[in-house]
Write an enzyme that holds these catalytic residues in place. Structure first.
Site, PDB file in Angstrom:
ATOM      1  N   ASN A 388      16.187  55.050  28.930  1.00 24.69           N
ATOM      2  CA  ASN A 388      17.006  54.188  29.773  1.00 24.69           C
ATOM      3  C   ASN A 388      17.877  54.989  30.740  1.00 24.69           C
ATOM      4  O   ASN A 388      17.466  55.238  31.888  1.00 24.69           O
ATOM      5  CB  ASN A 388      17.858  53.269  28.891  1.00 24.69           C
ATOM      6  N   ASP A 389      19.045  55.422  30.294  1.00 27.56           N
ATOM      7  CA  ASP A 389      20.003  56.078  31.197  1.00 27.56           C
ATOM      8  C   ASP A 389      19.400  57.265  31.958  1.00 27.56           C
ATOM      9  O   ASP A 389      19.733  57.490  33.122  1.00 27.56           O
ATOM     10  CB  ASP A 389      21.218  56.565  30.404  1.00 27.56           C
ATOM     11  N   VAL A 390      18.508  58.004  31.299  1.00 29.42           N
ATOM     12  CA  VAL A 390      17.972  59.216  31.926  1.00 29.42           C
ATOM     13  C   VAL A 390      16.988  58.906  33.051  1.00 29.42           C
ATOM     14  O   VAL A 390      16.446  59.809  33.682  1.00 29.42           O
ATOM     15  CB  VAL A 390      17.281  60.136  30.899  1.00 29.42           C
ATOM     16  N   ALA A 428      25.340  54.671  28.314  1.00 34.11           N
ATOM     17  CA  ALA A 428      26.280  54.667  29.427  1.00 34.11           C
ATOM     18  C   ALA A 428      26.844  53.275  29.682  1.00 34.11           C
ATOM     19  O   ALA A 428      27.875  53.120  30.327  1.00 34.11           O
ATOM     20  CB  ALA A 428      25.613  55.203  30.689  1.00 34.11           C
TER      21      ALA A 428
END
Lengths: 462, 94
Positions: A388-390, A428
């Site tokens: 997700n965030d990456v 995040a």
């Protein structure tokens, strides 16, 4: 120096060379296993030589011999059994546990061998301090990773003031020990302060920061072992401790950089609850395009280059074997497949690579951040599974929770498929702009179920 | 500062530098086995525990020695075994 002592020192030197050569051979997967065995060989020789030294010098009482032999036998068996049985997903907690006991042993050396002389006393104090913090801190980290202690940041009431008090007490005791030759009890008092501080420092650190924390604790243990080497005047401990300290420091820096988070902020804790709010699929997501397993299968089958971006969701769903089966099926059709792996894709540095290797993915397919981004720029399809965030393009802009974090440029691929259970947030806690990109299609499914459906469709239609 | 301490400090500093050089060349693919392999190397603390045996002579000393030996042996044996197990899984395409 007698001929015996000279020989012993030369053999220890050869063992240290074994450690360095062993680590050096870890520079490619093809030679890494041999490297580890050379390192283990050096270790075995060091242990045998030390046994010979004990026999030669005499003075070991029968009681000490029994204590040493029984402790070592029990520990060796326990360690070997744990190492053979551990599941690859549980690797981070086991490595943390081994790290804890290493730090604990180093601290016990200074407690047992009351260091005489100022410089040895300084080394002894550092050994107890670092070793004990590592011992309790690594145990807490291991418990968090294993889910036995909540992974979310645990706020201890008055944690900071208490930690500060412990630090002040430890400093006072250290001065007494080094400067005023305080009685043995002072060193034990120091150990108790350090143990408590280790717990208080690790509890507030959240799940997302675990890769950094276990790297940092690894560096600590290396340093503690080197300090034990200073206390005993033992060169192999100093060399090995220095090597491990360097390894831990490098990994800590790499992990912190990969998350774009200063190490100080990580140690302060509080980030990454691991309990991200789950948003129902489709809710408030008019701009999200949904797809089906059949469409995904066709799209993959007729692509030339596919890059798979795995995240921890893949491992949590135990779907690495399905991913490997899909990869094989695609490769059989002449599709070039690779995996782009973000440094913090797992729970410890490099964890995702081990999980994929376990599923028989050839290591040539495993790409790091830079190589992965080169592949993504040329990819027909990027298949994001549980990451997700990456992958959030918002990281390239200032002013949000992921700003400045190095990401995998999934949005540079010609088309993107995301397998995910919902539009829920990552650590995040912000929306992933990738999901609303016009070239992105979402397959709302659990990683394992989604991949199984795609594989079935691939065999049926393509 | 005694010559012995100076020699130890020299060795420690050089070991750190060698460590930085060697380990910065390890690819990200192998970072987990690297960490567990490095973990196994600090299992050399067992050599220190063995040297401690020469000074232990009280019941408390024996107890401390036994615990330290348990910890160190677990670290060194488990560390090498688990690293070998992981590295055995990294296979080439062929």
């Amino acid at each position: 120096m007698s001929a015996f002592d000279t020989t012993v020192h030369l053999i220890y030197l050869a063992c240290a060379v074994g450690f360095v050569v062993g680590l050096h051979l870890m520079n490619t997967p093809a030679t890494a296993r041999r490297g580890n065995r050379i390192s283990a060989g050096g270790m075995a020789v060091a242990i045998v030589v030390t046994a010979v030294v004990l026999g030669h010098d005499g003075g070991v009482t029968a009681g000490a011999l029994v204590a040493l032999a029984s402790g070592a036998a029990a520990g060796g068996v326990a360690g070997t059994i744990a190492a053979r049985r551990v599941r690859m997903t549980a690797m981070p907690q086991l490595v943390s546990l081994f790290n804890a006991v290493g730090g604990g042993a180093a601290a016990l050396i200074a407690l047992g061998d009351r260091p005489g002389g100022t410089s040895a006393a300084v080394a002894g104090v550092l050994d107890v301090l670092i070793g004990a913090v590592t011992f309790s801190g690594s145990l807490v980290a291991s418990g968090k990773l294993a889910g036995k202690i909540a992974g979310r940041p645990i706020v201890v009431p008055l944690g900071r003031p208490v930690t500060a008090l412990l630090a002040a007490a430890a400093a006072g005791l250290a001065v007494l020990i080094v400067g005023f030759d305080a009685p043995a009890g002072a060193l034990y008092g120091l150990a108790v302060c350090a143990l408590a501080a280790g717990v208080l420092l690790t509890l507030p650190i959240g799940g997302a920061d675990m890769p950094v924390v276990i790297s940092l604790l690894n560096a600590f243990t290396g340093t503690a072992v080197a300090m034990a080497g200073f206390v005993l005047g033992s060169t192999p401990l100093i060399i090995a401790g220095g090597l491990v300290g360097a390894a831990g420091a490098i990994l800590t820096k790499l992990m912190a950089d990969a998350m774009n988070r200063p190490i100080g902020a990580i140690v302060a804790g509080g980030y990454g609850t691991g309990d991200a709010v789950t948003v129902a699929a489709g809710a408030g997501s008019a701009a999200v395009r949904e797809t089906t397993a059949d469409d995904v299968a066709l799209q993959l089958a007729y692509a030339e280059r596919v890059v798979i971006v795995p995240g921890y969701g893949l491992a949590a769903a135990q779907a690495q074997h399905e991913a490997a089966a899909l990869t094989e099926a695609l490769a059989g059709r002449g599709v070039a497949v690779s995996y782009a792996i973000h440094p913090v894709a797992g729970r410890m540095p490099g964890h995702m690579n081990v999980l994929l290797a376990e599923a028989n993915t050839p290591y040539e397919m495993l790409r790091d951040l830079d190589e992965g981004n080169a592949d993504l720029a040329r990819a027909d399809v990027a298949l994001v599974i549980g990451a997700n965030d990456v992958t959030n393009p918002a990281a390239r802009r200032a002013g949000n929770a992921v700003s400045g974090m190095p990401i995998l440029d999934v949005d540079k691929a010609r088309s993107v498929i995301v397998i995910k259970r919902s539009l829920g947030h990552g650590y995040a806690g912000i929306d992933n702009e990738l999901y609303t990109d016009p070239r992105t299609a979402m397959l709302f499914a659990d990683a394992k179920a989604g991949l199984t459906a795609i594989l079935a469709a691939l065999h049926a239609y393509a | 500062m005694s010559p012995l301490l100076l020699a130890d400090l020299t060795v420690f500093t050089l070991a750190l530098l060698v460590g930085f050089e060697v380990i910065s060349k390890v690819p990200a693919t192998l970072h987990t086995p690297l960490m567990s392999g490095a973990n196994a190397i600090h299992g050399v603390v067992i050599v220190g525990v063995m040297l401690l045996a020469a000074t232990a002579s009280t019941t408390a000393g024996y107890a401390l020695l036994a615990i330290a030996a348990f910890f160190a042996a677990m670290n060194v044996a488990g560390g090498y075994v688990v690293t070998d197990r992981m590295l055995a899984m990294f296979r080439s395409r062929s």
